[in-house]
Design an enzyme around this catalytic site. Structure first.
Site, short mmCIF file in Angstrom:
data_model
loop_
_atom_site.label_atom_id
_atom_site.label_comp_id
_atom_site.label_asym_id
_atom_site.label_seq_id
_atom_site.Cartn_x
_atom_site.Cartn_y
_atom_site.Cartn_z
N SER A 75 0.83 -1.20 0.00
CA SER A 75 0.00 0.00 0.00
C SER A 75 0.87 1.26 0.00
CB SER A 75 -0.96 -0.06 1.20
OG SER A 75 -1.98 0.89 1.10
N ASP A 201 -9.45 -5.79 -4.60
CA ASP A 201 -8.91 -4.64 -3.85
C ASP A 201 -9.81 -3.42 -4.03
OD1 ASP A 201 -7.40 -2.53 -2.76
OD2 ASP A 201 -5.51 -3.51 -3.28
N HIS A 229 -7.51 -5.71 -0.25
CA HIS A 229 -6.29 -4.90 -0.22
C HIS A 229 -5.13 -5.62 0.50
CE1 HIS A 229 -3.93 -1.36 -0.66
NE2 HIS A 229 -3.91 -1.06 0.63
#
Length: 261
Positions: A75, A201, A229
């Protein structure tokens, strides 16, 4: 007597709001194949918050790690790893990007992203109640995952495993997600790159990873079906094997010992 083969080293860089403990399910499996370094970003764990720029933070991260290590970011951590690879590829042995995007926020010509108002809402929530904001973020991260309940529990446990990230660090991370756009930097990254992405995601759409694959010169994309995610929580053993195989194939072997940075 033949010496045991040296294992490649990999540093794990967490994402927004969640520090080192988020990696634990993956760490246990990955440590069987690689020397694992766990990184706490500024303002997380015992690390003091800093007012450094995004680029300076990436450089400081590199300066704290041994030459030749592979970077694995998730991320926001993946964006920092990509920035570090752009600035100091000669120091790196490889690049692994999980749930990655060159730009979290929607911009002209870039719709594989989130509206800026989402970040504004999270900034307001952090000001009101950081703990509630992070719990909301965890739920959003796992939305659509076929194992959402288990992933939520794991990340809630990670939140409880160390002090909450400092207020300044949370707001700084949101500002980076709002402002940083690495699209023009990507094609200059020549490192072999492994992209790992959940097909469900909700924060970094799969199309963002596919865009990265098309522009990173030496990259492969592994899609984790049914994952959101936090794809590394969906099937940690599979993801650990993907990273381990990649590191053994591309990252130079070295005698670095596992340690926490």
């Amino acid at each position: 007597m033949t010496a045991a083969p040296q294992r490649p080293a990999v540093a794990l860089i967490h994402g927004w709001g969640l520090g080192q403990p988020a990696w634990q399910p993956l760490c246990q499996a990955l440590a069987l194949q690689c020397e694992v370094y766990l990184v706490n970003l500024p303002g997380y764990g015992t690390e003091p918050a800093r007012a450094d720029s995004f680029a300076d933070t990436a450089q400081r991260l590199m300066d704290a790690l041994p030459v030749g290590i592979a970077l694995c970011g998730w991320s926001l951590g993946a964006m920092l790893a990509l920035q570090a690879a752009r600035q100091a590829a000669h120091r790196l042995g490889g690049l692994v990007l999980i749930g990655a995007t060159p730009s979290f926020t929607q911009r002209a010509g870039w719709q594989h992203a989130q509206p800026a108002m989402l970040l504004e809402a999270f900034a307001q929530a952090v000001d009101h109640s950081p703990a509630s904001a992070l719990q909301r973020f965890v739920a959003l991260s796992n939305q659509g995952d076929v194992q959402a309940k288990a992933a939520n529990r794991t990340l809630w446990q990670a939140l409880a495993a160390q002090p909450l990230a400092q207020h300044e660090a949370l707001l700084q991370g949101l500002a980076w997600l709002r402002d940083v756009d690495l699209r023009d930097e990507v094609e200059a990254v020549a490192l072999p790159t492994l992209l790992i992405h959940g097909d469900q995601d909700p924060l970094m759409p799969l199309a963002a990873a596919q865009w990265l694959q098309g522009r990173l010169k030496h990259s492969q994309l592994e899609i984790i079906h049914g994952a959101a995610h936090a794809a590394f929580l969906h099937t940690p053993e599979r993801v650990a094997k993907l990273i381990g195989d990649y590191c053994h194939a591309f990252a130079p072997h070295q005698a670095a010992r596992a340690r926490i940075v």
